[in-house]
Each structure stands twice: as C-alpha cells, then as structure tokens.
Scaffold this motif. Structure first.
Motif, PDB file in Angstrom:
ATOM      1  N   GLY A   1      -5.297  13.884  45.026  1.00 43.27           N
ATOM      2  CA  GLY A   1      -4.829  12.496  45.042  1.00 43.27           C
ATOM      3  C   GLY A   1      -6.022  11.634  45.392  1.00 43.27           C
ATOM      4  O   GLY A   1      -6.898  12.057  46.177  1.00 43.27           O
TER       5      GLY A   1
ATOM      6  N   GLY B   1      -5.596   7.954  45.627  1.00 38.73           N
ATOM      7  CA  GLY B   1      -5.061   6.604  45.803  1.00 38.73           C
ATOM      8  C   GLY B   1      -5.471   6.008  47.138  1.00 38.73           C
ATOM      9  O   GLY B   1      -6.461   6.423  47.756  1.00 38.73           O
TER      10      GLY B   1
ATOM     11  N   ALA C   1      -5.607   8.564  50.144  1.00 38.86           N
ATOM     12  CA  ALA C   1      -6.698   9.530  49.948  1.00 38.86           C
ATOM     13  C   ALA C   1      -8.058   8.869  50.211  1.00 38.86           C
ATOM     14  O   ALA C   1      -8.929   9.449  50.873  1.00 38.86           O
ATOM     15  CB  ALA C   1      -6.650  10.077  48.528  1.00 38.86           C
TER      16      ALA C   1
ATOM     17  N   SER D   1      -5.041  13.169  38.926  1.00 36.86           N
ATOM     18  CA  SER D   1      -4.422  13.862  37.786  1.00 36.86           C
ATOM     19  C   SER D   1      -5.214  13.655  36.502  1.00 36.86           C
ATOM     20  O   SER D   1      -5.036  14.384  35.540  1.00 36.86           O
ATOM     21  CB  SER D   1      -2.978  13.372  37.593  1.00 36.86           C
TER      22      SER D   1
ATOM     23  N   LYS E   1      -8.851  19.038  40.392  1.00 35.86           N
ATOM     24  CA  LYS E   1      -7.876  19.446  41.407  1.00 35.86           C
ATOM     25  C   LYS E   1      -8.182  20.854  41.902  1.00 35.86           C
ATOM     26  O   LYS E   1      -8.064  21.158  43.081  1.00 35.86           O
ATOM     27  CB  LYS E   1      -6.479  19.481  40.786  1.00 35.86           C
TER      28      LYS E   1
ATOM     29  N   ASN F   1       5.591  13.435  42.841  1.00 36.97           N
ATOM     30  CA  ASN F   1       4.589  14.224  42.113  1.00 36.97           C
ATOM     31  C   ASN F   1       4.238  15.537  42.805  1.00 36.97           C
ATOM     32  O   ASN F   1       3.425  16.311  42.286  1.00 36.97           O
ATOM     33  CB  ASN F   1       3.302  13.411  41.921  1.00 36.97           C
TER      34      ASN F   1
ATOM     35  N   GLU G   1       5.108  19.107  40.802  1.00 33.77           N
ATOM     36  CA  GLU G   1       4.237  19.359  39.629  1.00 33.77           C
ATOM     37  C   GLU G   1       2.792  19.565  40.071  1.00 33.77           C
ATOM     38  O   GLU G   1       2.065  20.390  39.494  1.00 33.77           O
ATOM     39  CB  GLU G   1       4.325  18.207  38.610  1.00 33.77           C
TER      40      GLU G   1
ATOM     41  N   GLY H   1      -0.011  15.164  53.955  1.00 31.43           N
ATOM     42  CA  GLY H   1       0.017  13.757  54.378  1.00 31.43           C
ATOM     43  C   GLY H   1       1.114  12.967  53.681  1.00 31.43           C
ATOM     44  O   GLY H   1       1.140  11.738  53.767  1.00 31.43           O
ATOM     45  N   THR H   2       2.023  13.670  53.006  1.00 31.92           N
ATOM     46  CA  THR H   2       3.017  12.964  52.188  1.00 31.92           C
ATOM     47  C   THR H   2       4.212  12.484  53.008  1.00 31.92           C
ATOM     48  O   THR H   2       4.457  12.948  54.115  1.00 31.92           O
ATOM     49  CB  THR H   2       3.555  13.878  51.066  1.00 31.92           C
TER      50      THR H   2
ATOM     51  N   PHE I   1       9.423   9.832  49.986  1.00 35.05           N
ATOM     52  CA  PHE I   1       9.939   8.595  49.408  1.00 35.05           C
ATOM     53  C   PHE I   1       9.927   8.685  47.883  1.00 35.05           C
ATOM     54  O   PHE I   1       8.950   9.142  47.313  1.00 35.05           O
ATOM     55  CB  PHE I   1       9.038   7.393  49.774  1.00 35.05           C
TER      56      PHE I   1
ATOM     57  N   LYS J   1       7.488   3.368  45.064  1.00 40.05           N
ATOM     58  CA  LYS J   1       6.281   2.862  45.737  1.00 40.05           C
ATOM     59  C   LYS J   1       6.621   2.217  47.067  1.00 40.05           C
ATOM     60  O   LYS J   1       7.775   1.880  47.341  1.00 40.05           O
ATOM     61  CB  LYS J   1       5.601   1.804  44.848  1.00 40.05           C
TER      62      LYS J   1
ATOM     63  N   LEU K   1      -1.024  12.822  59.783  1.00 42.96           N
ATOM     64  CA  LEU K   1      -1.445  11.501  59.295  1.00 42.96           C
ATOM     65  C   LEU K   1      -0.455  10.822  58.356  1.00 42.96           C
ATOM     66  O   LEU K   1      -0.726   9.720  57.886  1.00 42.96           O
ATOM     67  CB  LEU K   1      -2.823  11.582  58.602  1.00 42.96           C
ATOM     68  N   ASN K   2       0.689  11.441  58.072  1.00 45.98           N
ATOM     69  CA  ASN K   2       1.625  10.827  57.130  1.00 45.98           C
ATOM     70  C   ASN K   2       2.166   9.492  57.649  1.00 45.98           C
ATOM     71  O   ASN K   2       2.554   8.627  56.879  1.00 45.98           O
ATOM     72  CB  ASN K   2       2.796  11.769  56.820  1.00 45.98           C
TER      73      ASN K   2
ATOM     74  N   MET L   1       0.357   7.429  59.447  1.00 43.68           N
ATOM     75  CA  MET L   1      -0.778   6.520  59.688  1.00 43.68           C
ATOM     76  C   MET L   1      -0.972   5.668  58.431  1.00 43.68           C
ATOM     77  O   MET L   1      -1.536   6.144  57.438  1.00 43.68           O
ATOM     78  CB  MET L   1      -2.036   7.364  59.976  1.00 43.68           C
ATOM     79  N   ILE L   2      -0.489   4.443  58.458  1.00 44.41           N
ATOM     80  CA  ILE L   2      -0.612   3.608  57.257  1.00 44.41           C
ATOM     81  C   ILE L   2      -2.087   3.277  56.996  1.00 44.41           C
ATOM     82  O   ILE L   2      -2.908   3.282  57.916  1.00 44.41           O
ATOM     83  CB  ILE L   2       0.234   2.319  57.358  1.00 44.41           C
ATOM     84  N   VAL L   3      -2.385   2.980  55.752  1.00 41.54           N
ATOM     85  CA  VAL L   3      -3.785   2.812  55.333  1.00 41.54           C
ATOM     86  C   VAL L   3      -4.564   1.816  56.202  1.00 41.54           C
ATOM     87  O   VAL L   3      -5.684   2.128  56.621  1.00 41.54           O
ATOM     88  CB  VAL L   3      -3.852   2.475  53.827  1.00 41.54           C
TER      89      VAL L   3
END
Ligand SMILES: NC(=O)c1ccc[n+]([C@@H]2O[C@H](COP(=O)([O-])OP(=O)(O)OC[C@H]3O[C@@H](n4cnc5c(N)ncnc54)[C@H](OP(=O)(O)O)[C@@H]3O)[C@@H](O)[C@H]2O)c1
Length: 184
Positions: A7, A9, A12, A31, A53, A70, A73, A89-90, A93, A96, A127-128, A130-132
């Motif tokens: 990932g 985004g 990441a 991806s 990956k 995601n 997959e 860290g997911t 949800f 978005k 860390l899931n 911990m917002i950006v």
C-alpha cells in the motif's frame, strides 16, 4: 532495518516518513507497480525504494496499509509467508474516510482475520488508530511521548515491533494478544 509496505496511500507514506526518519530503508509497493511510485519516491527521498508487492512482502518487517475491502485480494496475491512480521495497520471500514461503514468481521478480531489470511506471517496489530496527521506530527508532544498500542500472539514479533516504534519516538503500550487487543 529494511521495512516493506504493501500500500502506498496516505497511511503508508506517513509511516514511511517516520521509518526513514528513524534511519530505516523502506520498500514501498502498491497494486499498480513500481513505475507508478516514482513521484512519491522522489518526494520522500533517500532510503525509499519503489518495489513490487512481492519484494516488499519479503522484508523482515512488513506493514499492511491497504483499505479493508482490498485486504483479502492483496494477501491472496502474495507469495507464502516465511515467518516475516506483518504489521496490520488496517481498520475494518468499507469505503473511504468520513464516508465509511463498519465491516462485519464476525467473532474474530480483525487481526485474527488477517492472520488467518496470511498463514506463516507473524501478525502484530499496530498504529491503526494513529491518524495520518498524528503519524506525521512530532511523536513528542509538550515534552511527553505519543502513545502507540500494539497487540500480537507472537511475543517475539511484538517485542520487535515495540522496539521499532520506540525508535520512531513513541511510548508503546502492549494490549496483549490479537484476541484481546482487537476490542481494546
Ligand atoms: N488514513 C489514515 O489516517 C489511516 C490511519 C491508520 C490506519 N489506516 C488504515 O490504513 C489502510 C490504508 O488507508 P489509506 O488512508 O492509506 O488508504 P489510501 O490512501 O486509499 O491508500 C490505499 C493504498 O492501498 C493500495 N492497494 C489497494 N489494493 C492493493 C493491492 N491489491 N495490492 C497492493 N496495494 C494495494 C493502493 O494502491 P493503488 O492505488 O495502486 O491501488 C493505495 O496505495 C486502511 O486500512 C486504513 O483503515 C489509515
């Protein structure tokens, strides 16, 4: 240390910046392949490498940073895990940020579900929450260290991630195993 990220985004990239700052090398993947990551690699600078990956997943410590929908997959597309540490860290949800619904994960904690989808990996939840903006901010706030929670079934893997996150500057709190850490 060499850290792989699946990932590329917002989450990441914020994690990658922290890892680079702490002196680690990072292999970032998405991806669409390494060519699509050129701009990010140029922006984040030395120590960051665009990777496939598979290359990212071969690192000793790997961060899973893809949207929940995601996850199946993504994990199914990777080679067999050979005892690497997989930081989950997911968050469960659909959709978005600010426009999401909670996913139903049944009786398992989300990381138990991830562990079931990644046999051979040593999963550590971290860390899931911990917002950006917080991940990008200084880990020291008003002289106190920001807290990072971790949980895992493998104590050795948990210790490794604790040391990694302490190296980032966080104060790490152990929430126990994946079963107990999930609801907490
Ligand atoms: N944003 C936050 O503040 C935050 C904080 C903590 C945790 N998280 C969690 O982190 C995860 C990612 O969030 P985000 O905000 O970073 O999402 P994002 O900005 O939408 O980025 C998602 C990334 O996942 C990649 N991806 C999707 N499917 C993939 C696959 N099959 N293989 C490899 N890469 C794949 C995408 O690559 P392509 O574009 O090439 O498809 C993209 O780089 C979510 O589970 C979220 O709950 C987010």
């Amino acid at each position: 240390m060499e850290i792989g990220i699946i990932g590329a985004g917002d989450f990441a990239q914020a994690f990658a910046k922290r890892a680079l700052k702490a002196g680690h090398n990072v292999k970032l993947s998405n991806s669409r392949g390494p060519d699509s990551l050129r701009e990010i690699v140029n922006r984040l600078g030395p120590g960051l490498m665009a990777a496939t990956k598979e290359e990212a997943a071969a690192c000793e410590i790997v961060l899973l940073a893809v949207p929940w929908d995601n996850v199946p997959e993504t994990l199914a597309s990777l080679p067999k895990w050979k005892n690497q540490i997989l930081i989950d860290g997911t968050n469960p949800f659909h959709g978005k940020a600010r426009n999401f619904t909670l996913a139903n994960v049944g009786n398992l904690s989300t990381s138990q579900l991830i562990a079931a989808l990644a046999p051979g990996a040593r999963v550590v939840k971290a860390l899931n929450n911990m917002i950006v903006p917080n991940l990008e901010a200084d880990p020291v706030v008003n002289g106190a260290r920001r807290v990072a929670f971790i949980s895992a079934d493998d104590d050795n893997a948990k210790k490794r991630v604790q040391i990694l996150l302490e190296g980032f500057g966080y104060s790490v709190i152990d929430l126990g195993n994946l079963r107990d850490g999930g609801p907490l």
